[in-house]
Design an enzyme around this catalytic site. Structure first.
Site, PDB file in Angstrom:
ATOM      1  N   GLU A 100      -5.048  -3.580  -2.541  1.00  0.00           N
ATOM      2  CA  GLU A 100      -6.491  -3.283  -2.521  1.00  0.00           C
ATOM      3  C   GLU A 100      -6.789  -2.047  -1.655  1.00  0.00           C
ATOM      4  O   GLU A 100      -7.874  -1.481  -1.733  1.00  0.00           O
ATOM      5  CB  GLU A 100      -7.303  -4.496  -2.057  1.00  0.00           C
ATOM      6  CG  GLU A 100      -7.048  -4.959  -0.627  1.00  0.00           C
ATOM      7  CD  GLU A 100      -5.838  -5.900  -0.501  1.00  0.00           C
ATOM      8  OE1 GLU A 100      -4.822  -5.678  -1.172  1.00  0.00           O
ATOM      9  OE2 GLU A 100      -5.927  -6.845   0.307  1.00  0.00           O
ATOM     10  N   PHE A 135       0.799  -1.231   0.000  1.00  0.00           N
ATOM     11  CA  PHE A 135       0.000   0.000   0.000  1.00  0.00           C
ATOM     12  C   PHE A 135       0.832   1.281   0.000  1.00  0.00           C
ATOM     13  O   PHE A 135       0.309   2.360  -0.253  1.00  0.00           O
ATOM     14  CB  PHE A 135      -0.954   0.026   1.210  1.00  0.00           C
ATOM     15  CG  PHE A 135      -0.268   0.342   2.517  1.00  0.00           C
ATOM     16  CD1 PHE A 135       0.066   1.649   2.854  1.00  0.00           C
ATOM     17  CD2 PHE A 135       0.049  -0.665   3.414  1.00  0.00           C
ATOM     18  CE1 PHE A 135       0.714   1.938   4.043  1.00  0.00           C
ATOM     19  CE2 PHE A 135       0.703  -0.390   4.606  1.00  0.00           C
ATOM     20  CZ  PHE A 135       1.032   0.924   4.914  1.00  0.00           C
ATOM     21  N   CYS A 164       9.643   1.239   3.523  1.00  0.00           N
ATOM     22  CA  CYS A 164      10.520   0.105   3.847  1.00  0.00           C
ATOM     23  C   CYS A 164      11.953   0.560   4.071  1.00  0.00           C
ATOM     24  O   CYS A 164      12.765  -0.195   4.583  1.00  0.00           O
ATOM     25  CB  CYS A 164      10.463  -0.942   2.749  1.00  0.00           C
ATOM     26  SG  CYS A 164      11.196  -0.346   1.239  1.00  0.00           S
ATOM     27  N   SER A 215       4.889  -7.368   3.200  1.00  0.00           N
ATOM     28  CA  SER A 215       5.437  -7.737   4.507  1.00  0.00           C
ATOM     29  C   SER A 215       6.200  -9.062   4.424  1.00  0.00           C
ATOM     30  O   SER A 215       5.957  -9.868   3.510  1.00  0.00           O
ATOM     31  CB  SER A 215       4.290  -7.849   5.507  1.00  0.00           C
ATOM     32  OG  SER A 215       3.361  -8.803   5.025  1.00  0.00           O
ATOM     33  N   LYS A 266      -1.017  -6.466  -9.932  1.00  0.00           N
ATOM     34  CA  LYS A 266      -2.008  -6.553  -8.840  1.00  0.00           C
ATOM     35  C   LYS A 266      -1.644  -5.482  -7.819  1.00  0.00           C
ATOM     36  O   LYS A 266      -0.724  -5.650  -7.035  1.00  0.00           O
ATOM     37  CB  LYS A 266      -1.948  -7.950  -8.198  1.00  0.00           C
ATOM     38  CG  LYS A 266      -3.224  -8.416  -7.545  1.00  0.00           C
ATOM     39  CD  LYS A 266      -3.642  -7.742  -6.271  1.00  0.00           C
ATOM     40  CE  LYS A 266      -2.933  -8.030  -5.002  1.00  0.00           C
ATOM     41  NZ  LYS A 266      -3.449  -7.142  -3.906  1.00  0.00           N
ATOM     42  N   GLU A 314       8.588  -4.977  13.119  1.00  0.00           N
ATOM     43  CA  GLU A 314       8.320  -3.869  12.189  1.00  0.00           C
ATOM     44  C   GLU A 314       7.001  -3.208  12.590  1.00  0.00           C
ATOM     45  O   GLU A 314       5.961  -3.860  12.654  1.00  0.00           O
ATOM     46  CB  GLU A 314       8.217  -4.379  10.746  1.00  0.00           C
ATOM     47  CG  GLU A 314       8.009  -3.227   9.768  1.00  0.00           C
ATOM     48  CD  GLU A 314       7.865  -3.673   8.312  1.00  0.00           C
ATOM     49  OE1 GLU A 314       7.272  -4.734   8.053  1.00  0.00           O
ATOM     50  OE2 GLU A 314       8.332  -2.929   7.436  1.00  0.00           O
TER      51      GLU A 314
HETATM   52  P1  NAD Z   1       1.089  -6.871   2.829  1.00  0.00           P
HETATM   53  O1  NAD Z   1       2.094  -7.964   2.903  1.00  0.00           O
HETATM   54  O2  NAD Z   1      -0.040  -6.893   3.770  1.00  0.00           O
HETATM   55  O3  NAD Z   1       0.414  -6.823   1.373  1.00  0.00           O
HETATM   56  C1  NAD Z   1       1.204  -6.800   0.202  1.00  0.00           C
HETATM   57  C2  NAD Z   1       0.402  -7.442  -0.932  1.00  0.00           C
HETATM   58  O4  NAD Z   1       0.120  -8.798  -0.600  1.00  0.00           O
HETATM   59  C3  NAD Z   1      -0.940  -6.756  -1.187  1.00  0.00           C
HETATM   60  O5  NAD Z   1      -1.125  -6.636  -2.574  1.00  0.00           O
HETATM   61  C4  NAD Z   1      -1.971  -7.693  -0.539  1.00  0.00           C
HETATM   62  O6  NAD Z   1      -3.169  -7.714  -1.258  1.00  0.00           O
HETATM   63  C5  NAD Z   1      -1.280  -9.057  -0.612  1.00  0.00           C
HETATM   64  N1  NAD Z   1      -1.570  -9.909   0.557  1.00  0.00           N
HETATM   65  C6  NAD Z   1      -1.768  -9.509   1.836  1.00  0.00           C
HETATM   66  N2  NAD Z   1      -1.949 -10.578   2.643  1.00  0.00           N
HETATM   67  C7  NAD Z   1      -1.836 -11.658   1.847  1.00  0.00           C
HETATM   68  C8  NAD Z   1      -1.924 -13.077   2.085  1.00  0.00           C
HETATM   69  N3  NAD Z   1      -2.145 -13.568   3.299  1.00  0.00           N
HETATM   70  N4  NAD Z   1      -1.750 -13.916   1.040  1.00  0.00           N
HETATM   71  C9  NAD Z   1      -1.513 -13.440  -0.201  1.00  0.00           C
HETATM   72  N5  NAD Z   1      -1.448 -12.127  -0.483  1.00  0.00           N
HETATM   73  C10 NAD Z   1      -1.589 -11.240   0.520  1.00  0.00           C
HETATM   74  O7  NAD Z   1       1.903  -5.504   2.912  1.00  0.00           O
HETATM   75  P2  NAD Z   1       1.315  -4.031   3.045  1.00  0.00           P
HETATM   76  O8  NAD Z   1       0.766  -3.855   4.417  1.00  0.00           O
HETATM   77  O9  NAD Z   1       0.465  -3.705   1.884  1.00  0.00           O
HETATM   78  O10 NAD Z   1       2.653  -3.186   2.895  1.00  0.00           O
HETATM   79  C11 NAD Z   1       3.532  -2.918   3.958  1.00  0.00           C
HETATM   80  C12 NAD Z   1       4.673  -3.909   3.993  1.00  0.00           C
HETATM   81  O11 NAD Z   1       5.383  -3.882   2.749  1.00  0.00           O
HETATM   82  C13 NAD Z   1       5.703  -3.559   5.055  1.00  0.00           C
HETATM   83  O12 NAD Z   1       6.085  -4.753   5.683  1.00  0.00           O
HETATM   84  C14 NAD Z   1       6.862  -2.977   4.264  1.00  0.00           C
HETATM   85  O13 NAD Z   1       8.117  -3.101   4.871  1.00  0.00           O
HETATM   86  C15 NAD Z   1       6.784  -3.788   3.010  1.00  0.00           C
HETATM   87  N6  NAD Z   1       7.448  -3.120   1.903  1.00  0.00           N
HETATM   88  C16 NAD Z   1       8.654  -3.590   1.553  1.00  0.00           C
HETATM   89  C17 NAD Z   1       9.350  -2.978   0.535  1.00  0.00           C
HETATM   90  C18 NAD Z   1      10.722  -3.461   0.157  1.00  0.00           C
HETATM   91  O14 NAD Z   1      11.288  -2.926  -0.783  1.00  0.00           O
HETATM   92  N7  NAD Z   1      11.275  -4.443   0.845  1.00  0.00           N
HETATM   93  C19 NAD Z   1       8.799  -1.889  -0.141  1.00  0.00           C
HETATM   94  C20 NAD Z   1       7.542  -1.438   0.251  1.00  0.00           C
HETATM   95  C21 NAD Z   1       6.873  -2.064   1.286  1.00  0.00           C
END
Ligand code: NAD
Length: 482
Positions: A176, A149, A281, A226, A173, A382
């Site tokens: 959401e 997000f 991140c 994450s 994708k 985190e």
């Molecule tokens: P998230 O893991 O909740 O969601 C990321 C994506 O995965 C979304 O598109 C979501 O729809 C999907 N998703 C969520 N739960 C899922 C599941 N159980 N099974 C399959 N798909 C699933 O992450 P977020 O809250 O949207 O974003 C924040 C996280 O992203 C933080 O942990 C941050 O550190 C990380 N992030 C990392 C980087 C990097 O470069 N390492 C960059 C940006 C964000």
């Protein structure tokens, strides 16, 4: 509502979802600004079918012609930069200047994609008299990207220009929680003369992600999110035989030496921790002052955190916006409670922050804890919010030990005026993006982006030459002409 409903983009058309919908919020006032379809595996499959149909013609077009799309696209991004910036602020909450930086970064990524013919120009060697060995690259097929997000416009563009320029149709994708920026981005792509099926957009959540991981005709998956989900996606998609890069969460340590140039560093350090409300991140998470830097670090951070203006990111002068959702706000509040319970010293408390006229917004003020032990939840997990921890240590070696003990290794920074300390730190850091007197160690588009340990699963990182490697496979042709 400006965008009453989010659409998928398949076969060159915006199409209505036929499934359950989720509300999309403006985090600054808690209002519903749109709704997003939770697409199904069948929607993924439909997008894959048209992407596959587009693959033969697209993949055999010379790269010089394919990249023309991105010259046109970059011009459109520049033309619509104000509209896109405002939309990122509206759906994500980050302040206008931060949102604008995101669009500028998207333009930079696009520019680098335009230069890919330079990288693709090949490797050839005469291995013995009259015998030539040549590496030929070819695209993989249909690929997919899955985004978090926190960078609604930029993260999908870490992948799309490189996948497409190298000949691979891509399915995007978005998160959401922030699906609107990609609606505009796809409207711009639509104007760039791409054949139907080369770019597709499938909105949704877990079902779409699992559909992507399992689909036999998707060759590669790029995930950002994450750590638990990154690990699960990496396992599931590699199990299904795909090439995968999965970027996970972070806990970034910012080390401050007693010889740091405080006057020039403090604003940079504060921005690292509280910029984008801590939802980056690459954000600083734990400040690690060495020896006598502790008192100065704490006092200056208290002062600068308290001075930050929190509010609606569209208003001028606002320096920190809300967090993404009411649920995330509760989660971050939970961490602050835990910090207090575990005995850390709460020196700046952002829990009561509210913004006049935006009482329903998901705001939290900058929060700072001192004397945080690495074993405490706020020192270890985190948080992804505007909560900073100070963990004082006695030496640079101890600071590096604290970092090494953590399972994440995304980014890290050191503030010092000693070249020796900086060099030693950069060499020994576990994180793979390192800042020296830089608070957010973000590699430019031409360098690889990605962490190590539990912050990254896979081999090839994001953008830079790695993007070209990730989206192509190679053949070696050994030839002799009699
Ligand atoms: P998230 O893991 O909740 O969601 C990321 C994506 O995965 C979304 O598109 C979501 O729809 C999907 N998703 C969520 N739960 C899922 C599941 N159980 N099974 C399959 N798909 C699933 O992450 P977020 O809250 O949207 O974003 C924040 C996280 O992203 C933080 O942990 C941050 O550190 C990380 N992030 C990392 C980087 C990097 O470069 N390492 C960059 C940006 C964000």
């Amino acid at each position: 509502m400006k965008y009453p409903e989010v659409r998928n983009y398949v076969a060159g058309n915006f199409v209505k979802g036929e499934h359950e919908y989720l509300d999309v919020y403006n985090p600054s006032d808690g209002s519903v600004i749109s709704r997003v379809p939770l697409s199904s595996r069948d929607d993924v499959d439909r997008a894959v079918q048209v992407a596959q149909a587009a693959f033969p013609a697209w993949s055999t077009m010379p790269i010089k012609e394919r990249v023309q799309v991105f010259f046109r696209y970059r011009a459109l991004l520049e033309r619509d930069i104000e509209e896109l910036t405002a939309l990122v602020t509206e759906e994500n909450g980050k302040v206008y200047a931060e949102a604008k930086a995101e669009i500028l970064k998207s333009m930079e990524l696009t520019e680098f994609a335009c230069s890919l013919p330079q990288i693709a120009s090949g490797e050839v060697l005469e291995v013995s008299r009259g015998v030539e060995c040549r590496i030929e690259r070819f695209p993989l097929g249909v690929v997919a990207s899955i985004a978090p997000f926190n960078f609604p416009a930029m993260v999908p563009l870490w992948f799309l220009p490189f996948a497409v320029a190298t000949g691979n149709p891509i399915i995007v994708k978005p998160s959401e929680q922030v699906p609107l920026s990609q609606q505009v981005i796809f409207r711009l792509l639509e104007k760039c003369d791409l054949p139907p099926g080369v770019v597709s957009l499938v909105n949704g959540g877990r079902e779409v992600v699992e559909g992507i991981c399992d689909h036999p005709e998707i060759q590669a998956v790029s995930f950002v999110g994450s750590t638990p989900v990154a690990r699960a996606v990496w396992r599931r998609a590699t199990q299904a035989g795909k090439r995968v890069q999965a970027l996970g969460g972070a806990k970034n340590f910012v080390v401050v030496m007693p010889d740091a140039d405080w006057d020039r560093s403090i604003a940079v350090i504060t921005e690292s921790f509280y910029g984008c409300a801590g939802e980056r991140c690459l954000a600083g998470s734990v400040l690690v002052p060495v020896g006598e830097a502790h008192r100065e670090a704490r006092d200056r951070m208290v002062e600068s955190a308290k001075a930050l203006k929190v509010g609606d990111g569209m208003e001028s002068g606002v320096e920190m916006g809300p967090v993404i959702s009411a649920r995330h706000r509760e989660k971050v509040l939970g961490y602050i409670e835990k910090g207090v319970d575990e005995g850390a010293k709460l020196v700046v408390d952002g829990r009561k922050t509210s913004v006049a006229g935006h009482e329903k917004g998901f705001f939290l003020g900058p929060t700072l804890f001192d004397d945080v032990k690495p074993s405490m939840a706020i020192g270890h997990e985190e948080i992804f919010g505007p909560v900073a921890a100070i963990t004082p240590v006695q030496s640079l070696a101890e600071a590096i030990e604290v970092m090494h003990a953590h399972p994440n290794a995304n980014a890290t920074s050191i503030f010092t005026s000693s070249g020796k300390s900086a060099r030693e730190f950069a060499r020994l850091a576990s994180a793979s993006m390192v800042g020296v007197n830089i608070g957010v160690a973000a590699p430019m588009a031409y360098f690889p982006f990605g962490g190590a340990k539990d912050s990254f699963f896979g081999d090839l990182k994001v953008h830079g030459r790695d993007a070209y490697e990730f989206y192509t496979d190679k053949k070696v042709v050994i030839s002799r002409w009699f």
